[in-house]
Design a protein around this motif. Sequence first.
Motif, PDB file in Angstrom:
ATOM      1  N   LEU A  27       1.406  -2.980   2.411  1.00  0.00           N
ATOM      2  CA  LEU A  27       2.209  -1.791   2.674  1.00  0.00           C
ATOM      3  C   LEU A  27       3.339  -2.066   3.645  1.00  0.00           C
ATOM      4  O   LEU A  27       3.223  -2.905   4.531  1.00  0.00           O
ATOM      5  CB  LEU A  27       1.332  -0.684   3.256  1.00  0.00           C
ATOM      6  N   SER A  41       4.862   0.270  -1.201  1.00  0.00           N
ATOM      7  CA  SER A  41       4.126  -0.951  -1.510  1.00  0.00           C
ATOM      8  C   SER A  41       5.083  -2.116  -1.273  1.00  0.00           C
ATOM      9  O   SER A  41       6.297  -1.929  -1.193  1.00  0.00           O
ATOM     10  CB  SER A  41       3.648  -0.945  -2.954  1.00  0.00           C
ATOM     11  N   LEU A  47       5.091   5.247  -2.021  1.00  0.00           N
ATOM     12  CA  LEU A  47       3.738   5.754  -2.202  1.00  0.00           C
ATOM     13  C   LEU A  47       3.507   7.102  -1.536  1.00  0.00           C
ATOM     14  O   LEU A  47       2.906   7.998  -2.127  1.00  0.00           O
ATOM     15  CB  LEU A  47       2.723   4.742  -1.651  1.00  0.00           C
TER      16      LEU A  47
END
Length: 105
Positions: A27, A41, A47
């Motif tokens: 991440l 990501s 995300l």
Amino acid sequence: DFATPRAVLTGHDYEITCAAICAELGLVISGSKEGPCLIHSMNGDLLRTLEGPERLRGPECCLRPKLIQASREGHCVIYYENGLFCVFSVNGRLQATMETDDKIR
């Protein structure tokens, strides 16, 4: 050889003020001058959006994140310019808040 970027991360409307990479979870977490913080990501997919608890002190409460740190356990700590710490899960859920009058660097 020339280095090429692995991904281009998009989603912020203002300049980036802080970022953290959590390689264990794959991440990238970033905050911009006028918020919010975003979780991407490492491939560049957006995300989550981390919205601060504006209900605590009005709409100006969590604009301007200054520091971000992510843990391998899936927690993200964000320190905002106004002295507020927020802990989020990587799923975007606000888990805790704490205010301080100290200047954190």
